[in-house]
Design an enzyme around this catalytic site. Sequence first.
Site, PDB file in Angstrom:
ATOM      1  N   CYS A  44       0.843  -1.222   0.415  1.00 38.54           N
ATOM      2  CA  CYS A  44      -0.165   0.283   0.099  1.00 38.54           C
ATOM      3  C   CYS A  44       1.392   1.136  -0.163  1.00 38.54           C
ATOM      4  O   CYS A  44       1.927   1.667   0.663  1.00 38.54           O
ATOM      5  CB  CYS A  44      -0.916  -0.177   1.076  1.00 38.54           C
ATOM      6  SG  CYS A  44      -2.022   1.870   1.518  1.00 38.54           S
TER       7      CYS A  44
ATOM      8  N   ASP B 296      -3.276  -1.748  -2.801  1.00 33.37           N
ATOM      9  CA  ASP B 296      -3.718  -0.680  -2.956  1.00 33.37           C
ATOM     10  C   ASP B 296      -2.756   0.467  -3.152  1.00 33.37           C
ATOM     11  O   ASP B 296      -1.952   1.249  -2.411  1.00 33.37           O
ATOM     12  CB  ASP B 296      -4.446  -0.793  -1.385  1.00 33.37           C
ATOM     13  CG  ASP B 296      -5.625   0.420  -1.117  1.00 33.37           C
ATOM     14  OD1 ASP B 296      -5.543   1.340  -2.071  1.00 33.37           O
ATOM     15  OD2 ASP B 296      -5.647   0.229  -0.342  1.00 33.37           O
TER      16      ASP B 296
END
Length: 556
Positions: A508, A553
């Site tokens: 992420c 992400d």
Amino acid sequence: MLCTLSGAGVAVGLRTRRCQWTGRTLLWLLNNLYNKATTRVDNGKQIEHGVFGLGNKTYEHYNKVAIYVDKRLEELGANRVFELGLGDDDANIEDDFITWKDRFWPAVCDHFGIEGSGEEVLIRQYRLLEQPDVLPDRIYTGEIARLHSMQNQRPPFDAKNPFLAPIRVNRELHKGGGRSCMHIELNIEGSKMRYDAGDHVAMYPINDKSLVEKLGQLCNADLDTVFSLINTDTDSSKKHPFPCPTTYRTALTHYLEITAIPRTHILKELAEYCTDEADKEFLRSMASLAPEGKEKYQSWIQDACRNVVHILEDIKSCKPPLDHVCELLPRLQPRYYSISSSAKLYPTDVHVTAVLVEYKTPTDRINKGVATTYLKNKQPTAGEEVKVPVFIRKSQFRLPTKPETPIIMVGPGTGLAPFRGFIQERQYLRDEGKTVGQSVLYFGCRKSTEDYIYESELTEWVNKGTLTLKTAFSRDQEKKVYVQHLLEQDADLIWDIIGEKKGHFYICGDAKNMAVDVRNILTKILSTKGNMSEADAVQYLKKMEAQKRYSADVWS
């Protein structure tokens, strides 16, 4: 975006942010598209098409949908009128499109025997209707879709009907260094909204009031004028560019991106309102495709971070009507944040971790992030409740179904956000007596004494045996150290978890540099420790993605 053209006038448009379709789904779509389209043409004339793709080179599958669509249409018997065009949103997607479009239309006109004028005429899409007699309760005041939806809240809550969530907590996470990172807790009790660790919360911000006032002054407009913009195409389903009737103040505050870097087509339109010929030519040149025009646009607009307010401040003779500015500016979009909490621990609260965006531009202006500035000023007090409009967006960024599956998480800076929720959830399961697999977190920031967010929580999870923590403080020593360096050093550990124990790997954060580096390092580890060729290592990663064992992400 897919544009198909035929003698019968068939036209279709598609747009995706990321390629999430399987080949089988896309094949079904194209076959049906072609079969339906051919029934609309006379005497079996074939479909003729041109494709321009919208993509971003920071993502692995750059424009894969457009490339596949173009190829598959040809395989189905369609005739390509013009070559495939690919737009890169990481650079200048509008420039890519205009360059392609300027060659596309002459080819189309030539193909169909259409005689073009050769001149581009600027025609407004909307007409202005001032409405001074509209009753106050019929005027939009910031609602996304339904009138009075902010006053009369009712579920279900979504992108068109956000929930006004009270802010319970808004505290600073950084300990120094001049930057700010906020920890915000939103109360969603009574909304019937549900979330899982890894989901996103979307928030509708509002623009800075001083910028709104400034723009009104520059356009010599009364911001409290009630108006509507009405589509001149009566057949269009889009009657207004934003909820109408409303006031200029509301439109500029709630509906329009006034701080965005303007695209070249906006400069072309603004040029027509310059009373000084030199100013007009300057704006027109930056909107052109000439190399010198592109250089001017890059330096004067993009590098200087000038928005529409700055442009009108610096080009004194440009005085556009405010209704046209409202037509030109893009819609203000919701901002998405990875939820940094677990619903198992906080079922009625959503936690957000956000860095305040604020920087000085080369013109000595202070530019501020729309959403983070808005949030920074939303401080709850004992006597007054502050609320923000939000909704939940579901994600595929998920913990393994079996809690005993080991995981590796790579999240420098605010990339830590979803992993805080993951670790909370794993701690919760351990406290219930369940067996939980190894959880390894690679976290990085500048300095351990300044921007080490959630330090006490991470330390507590380490002490409880729930978390294995690897930290990289890039500026705590002479040679910078990043999470990528730690991953390279831990090749044996990483292979053991994802190669031997079939664990899950998560990233992420920054898509442009960090995520690319991490993926390359992971490929190298798979190759060396798994005795694979580089090609086999790449395929192993793709298989992990298909099995949802590798998830990213990321943002650019």
